[in-house]
Design an enzyme around this catalytic site. Structure first.
Site, PDB file in Angstrom:
ATOM      1  N   SER A  52      28.587  36.434  46.677  1.00  0.00           N
ATOM      2  CA  SER A  52      29.730  35.750  47.282  1.00  0.00           C
ATOM      3  C   SER A  52      29.298  34.478  48.011  1.00  0.00           C
ATOM      4  O   SER A  52      28.137  34.341  48.421  1.00  0.00           O
ATOM      5  CB  SER A  52      30.409  36.686  48.290  1.00  0.00           C
TER       6      SER A  52
ATOM      7  N   GLU B 291      -0.770  41.883  46.677  1.00  0.00           N
ATOM      8  CA  GLU B 291      -0.479  43.320  46.848  1.00  0.00           C
ATOM      9  C   GLU B 291      -0.329  43.693  48.328  1.00  0.00           C
ATOM     10  O   GLU B 291       0.467  44.566  48.667  1.00  0.00           O
ATOM     11  CB  GLU B 291      -1.534  44.184  46.141  1.00  0.00           C
TER      12      GLU B 291
ATOM     13  N   ASP C 117     -12.410  50.016  42.481  1.00  0.00           N
ATOM     14  CA  ASP C 117     -13.322  48.960  42.948  1.00  0.00           C
ATOM     15  C   ASP C 117     -14.457  49.532  43.798  1.00  0.00           C
ATOM     16  O   ASP C 117     -15.579  49.022  43.753  1.00  0.00           O
ATOM     17  CB  ASP C 117     -12.522  47.884  43.684  1.00  0.00           C
TER      18      ASP C 117
ATOM     19  N   HIS D 208     -10.583  42.828  37.531  1.00  0.00           N
ATOM     20  CA  HIS D 208     -10.426  42.321  38.889  1.00  0.00           C
ATOM     21  C   HIS D 208     -11.683  41.505  39.218  1.00  0.00           C
ATOM     22  O   HIS D 208     -12.774  41.845  38.761  1.00  0.00           O
ATOM     23  CB  HIS D 208     -10.333  43.521  39.843  1.00  0.00           C
TER      24      HIS D 208
HETATM   25  N1  LIG Z   1      -4.086  50.243  39.202  1.00  0.00           N
HETATM   26  C1  LIG Z   1      -3.708  49.189  38.498  1.00  0.00           C
HETATM   27  O1  LIG Z   1      -2.698  49.236  37.797  1.00  0.00           O
HETATM   28  C2  LIG Z   1      -4.513  47.927  38.514  1.00  0.00           C
HETATM   29  C3  LIG Z   1      -5.867  47.958  38.704  1.00  0.00           C
HETATM   30  N2  LIG Z   1      -6.612  46.825  38.537  1.00  0.00           N
HETATM   31  C4  LIG Z   1      -8.061  46.901  38.663  1.00  0.00           C
HETATM   32  O2  LIG Z   1      -8.555  47.740  37.608  1.00  0.00           O
HETATM   33  C5  LIG Z   1      -9.700  48.465  38.062  1.00  0.00           C
HETATM   34  C6  LIG Z   1      -9.440  49.959  37.939  1.00  0.00           C
HETATM   35  O3  LIG Z   1      -8.402  50.290  38.832  1.00  0.00           O
HETATM   36  P1  LIG Z   1      -7.608  51.675  38.779  1.00  0.00           P
HETATM   37  O4  LIG Z   1      -7.310  52.000  37.379  1.00  0.00           O
HETATM   38  O5  LIG Z   1      -6.494  51.545  39.749  1.00  0.00           O
HETATM   39  O6  LIG Z   1      -8.716  52.658  39.337  1.00  0.00           O
HETATM   40  P2  LIG Z   1      -8.550  54.144  39.928  1.00  0.00           P
HETATM   41  O7  LIG Z   1      -8.513  54.086  41.402  1.00  0.00           O
HETATM   42  O8  LIG Z   1      -7.433  54.795  39.218  1.00  0.00           O
HETATM   43  O9  LIG Z   1      -9.952  54.796  39.516  1.00  0.00           O
HETATM   44  C7  LIG Z   1     -10.404  54.808  38.168  1.00  0.00           C
HETATM   45  C8  LIG Z   1     -11.399  55.915  37.928  1.00  0.00           C
HETATM   46  O10 LIG Z   1     -12.599  55.702  38.633  1.00  0.00           O
HETATM   47  C9  LIG Z   1     -13.225  56.943  38.743  1.00  0.00           C
HETATM   48  N3  LIG Z   1     -14.260  56.860  39.792  1.00  0.00           N
HETATM   49  C10 LIG Z   1     -14.081  56.557  41.105  1.00  0.00           C
HETATM   50  N4  LIG Z   1     -15.280  56.569  41.743  1.00  0.00           N
HETATM   51  C11 LIG Z   1     -16.214  56.856  40.807  1.00  0.00           C
HETATM   52  C12 LIG Z   1     -17.635  56.997  40.837  1.00  0.00           C
HETATM   53  N5  LIG Z   1     -18.314  56.837  41.951  1.00  0.00           N
HETATM   54  N6  LIG Z   1     -18.270  57.299  39.686  1.00  0.00           N
HETATM   55  C13 LIG Z   1     -17.593  57.475  38.537  1.00  0.00           C
HETATM   56  N7  LIG Z   1     -16.249  57.357  38.464  1.00  0.00           N
HETATM   57  C14 LIG Z   1     -15.579  57.058  39.577  1.00  0.00           C
HETATM   58  C15 LIG Z   1     -12.103  57.919  39.063  1.00  0.00           C
HETATM   59  O11 LIG Z   1     -12.408  59.196  38.522  1.00  0.00           O
HETATM   60  C16 LIG Z   1     -10.913  57.307  38.350  1.00  0.00           C
HETATM   61  O12 LIG Z   1     -10.580  57.997  37.171  1.00  0.00           O
HETATM   62  C17 LIG Z   1      -9.931  48.000  39.506  1.00  0.00           C
HETATM   63  O13 LIG Z   1     -10.825  46.918  39.448  1.00  0.00           O
HETATM   64  C18 LIG Z   1      -8.552  47.538  39.941  1.00  0.00           C
HETATM   65  O14 LIG Z   1      -8.573  46.619  41.003  1.00  0.00           O
HETATM   66  C19 LIG Z   1      -6.054  45.643  38.136  1.00  0.00           C
HETATM   67  C20 LIG Z   1      -4.703  45.543  37.934  1.00  0.00           C
HETATM   68  C21 LIG Z   1      -3.824  46.650  38.210  1.00  0.00           C
HETATM   69  C1  LIG Z   2      -0.809  46.479  39.908  1.00  0.00           C
HETATM   70  C2  LIG Z   2      -1.663  45.409  40.440  1.00  0.00           C
HETATM   71  O1  LIG Z   2      -1.881  44.400  39.799  1.00  0.00           O
HETATM   72  C3  LIG Z   2      -2.214  45.543  41.817  1.00  0.00           C
HETATM   73  C4  LIG Z   2      -1.037  45.774  42.705  1.00  0.00           C
HETATM   74  O2  LIG Z   2      -2.835  44.335  42.165  1.00  0.00           O
HETATM   75  C5  LIG Z   2      -3.201  46.680  41.922  1.00  0.00           C
HETATM   76  O3  LIG Z   2      -2.853  47.831  41.575  1.00  0.00           O
HETATM   77  O4  LIG Z   2      -4.336  46.446  42.375  1.00  0.00           O
HETATM   78 MG   LIG Z   3      -2.689  42.810  40.623  1.00  0.00          MG
HETATM   79 MG   LIG Z   4      -4.888  44.573  42.791  1.00  0.00          MG
END
Ligand SMILES: NC(=O)C1=CN([C@@H]2O[C@H](COP(=O)(O)OP(=O)(O)OC[C@H]3O[C@@H](n4cnc5c(N)ncnc54)[C@H](O)[C@@H]3O)[C@@H](O)[C@H]2O)C=CC1
Ligand SMILES: CC(=O)[C@](C)(O)C(=O)O
Ligand SMILES: [Mg+2]
Ligand SMILES: [Mg+2]
Length: 348
Positions: free
Chosen positions: A270, A212, A100, A124
């Site tokens: 129980s 979360e 984010d 998100h």
């Molecule tokens: N982690 C999860 O399982 C969940 C995440 N989300 C949402 O999905 C989206 C992605 O989350 P995540 O996969 O956790 O992200 P993450 O924290 O794993 O980051 C994703 C990628 O962004 C890249 N990145 C970061 N800053 C950057 C920049 N300035 N320029 C270019 N690339 C950059 C990083 O290299 C990384 O590979 C967010 O909006 C999050 O809130 C939603 C549900 C669950």
């Molecule tokens: C996995 C999930 O949906 C969370 C906890 O909201 C997140 O990783 O941001």
């Molecule tokens: Mg979530």
């Molecule tokens: Mg979340």
């Protein structure tokens, strides 16, 4: 769309029976889906889409761990794996799966490539809802929607590979082409969601940040520590304190809740446990309600968003986070956990 009854309240739910994978493929057949960001959600969503027959490319900064992971997962440089900017140019449907905070830094690049008729997808409601802090205001002539899996990207992939799935919520923020909703639903099904629950960007982000920070992660981590510490201070061994705080919960009792609800879990314990749990439930509810209200207020006011943005925009944020996670991992509680996990009968 089905209208389903949730404890007396009717809600809109899209099922994969009514919105089939074939239908999703048909809607997406002329799109190049660019998954931007290959952290946790990126891999899960991109690989599921690819396996479901959608044309997918990945955009990620070269020279990062995530880039190497993308290569290891089979994405090919200059064919299906590109720098963020190139992927944004090539994609017709941009899936913004950067962290984010990363979305703020990459926004100008992305915006420039959001030409008329393209679509912008999030998992998100964060960036758009807190636009005063993020600067993310999509151009008026593109579709903007979200599909937010209700779980980790890691589970999205592992459950998909087992032929199961996670559920997601979805929302349309902007419908420029008249096709925003069908595109959102098509992607929702194609990333592997079983069912799709309708929401809005604001409702998604407010509930997600609360969940979360609360019961899903923050509250449970805190309450584990509190009970474990009290048991230890009162003379119990680490294994006893851990078993009665974490192991029994994850291995025996929460699976019963998942299967058939809280009353079912209670009913399988129980009468001694049931009497005590029923009496203490109210005390815990009353003690934590003010904390949950404080949390919701801080989410709603944007205070939580500001903290996240500030912390995650520092160059050393990863090292700082890793150091905090390591502290948890090295605590007596979680070191005990590591030992206890090795003693699970099925891991022998
Ligand atoms: N982690 C999860 O399982 C969940 C995440 N989300 C949402 O999905 C989206 C992605 O989350 P995540 O996969 O956790 O992200 P993450 O924290 O794993 O980051 C994703 C990628 O962004 C890249 N990145 C970061 N800053 C950057 C920049 N300035 N320029 C270019 N690339 C950059 C990083 O290299 C990384 O590979 C967010 O909006 C999050 O809130 C939603 C549900 C669950
Ligand atoms: C996995 C999930 O949906 C969370 C906890 O909201 C997140 O990783 O941001
Ligand atoms: Mg979530
Ligand atoms: Mg979340």
């Amino acid at each position: 769309m089905a209208q389903l009854n949730f404890g007396g309240v009717m809600e809109n739910v899209v099922t994969r029976e009514e919105f089939s994978l074939e239908k999703a493929r048909e809607i997406l057949k002329n799109e190049t889906v660019a998954v931007i960001g290959y952290g946790v959600q990126g891999p899960g969503q991109a690989l599921n889409l690819k396996d479901n027959g959608v044309k997918v490319i990945v955009g990620q900064r070269k020279g990062t761990k995530s880039w190497d992971k993308a290569l290891a997962d089979g994405w090919v440089e200059n064919e299906t794996l590109f720098e963020v900017e190139t992927a944004c140019e090539k994609g017709t449907l941009l899936m913004n799966l950067l962290s984010d905070a990363g979305q703020i830094q990459a926004w100008e690049t992305m915006k420039k490539n959001l030409t008329t008729g393209k679509a912008l997808y999030f998992s998100h409601g964060f960036g758009v809802t807190f636009h005063e802090k993020t600067g993310i205001v999509p151009p008026k002539d593109v579709d903007v929607f979200l599909v937010a899996p209700k779980g980790s990207g890691t589970s999205l992939r592992t459950l998909f590979l087992k032929g199961q799935g996670l559920n997601s919520s979805y929302a349309v923020f902007q419908n420029a082409t008249g096709k925003a909703e069908e595109k959102a639903l098509a992607l929702g099904i194609a990333i592997g969601s079983g069912y799709l629950f309708e929401t809005t960007f604001q409702k998604e982000v407010y509930s997600d940040l609360t969940g979360e920070r609360g019961v899903l992660m923050g509250a449970i981590a805190g309450i584990f520590e509190a009970q474990y510490n009290v048991l230890r201070q009162r003379g119990h061994s680490p294994s006893e304190a851990f078993n009665e705080t974490v192991e029994e919960l994850t291995q025996s009792l929460m699976p019963l809740v998942a299967e058939n609800g809280m009353d079912w879990m209670f009913a399988n314990c129980s009468t001694t446990a049931q009497r005590g749990a029923l009496d203490w439930k109210g005390k815990f509810r009353e003690a934590t309600t003010p904390v949950f209200n404080e949390l919701y207020d801080d989410v709603l006011s944007g205070k939580e968003a500001a903290i996240v943005i500030e912390a995650n925009s520092k160059p050393d944020y990863r090292e700082k986070l890793n150091a905090e996670l390591k502290e948890i991992q090295q605590s007596e509680l979680w070191q005990t956990g590591m030992q206890v996990r090795k003693l699970r009968p099925q891991t022998k």
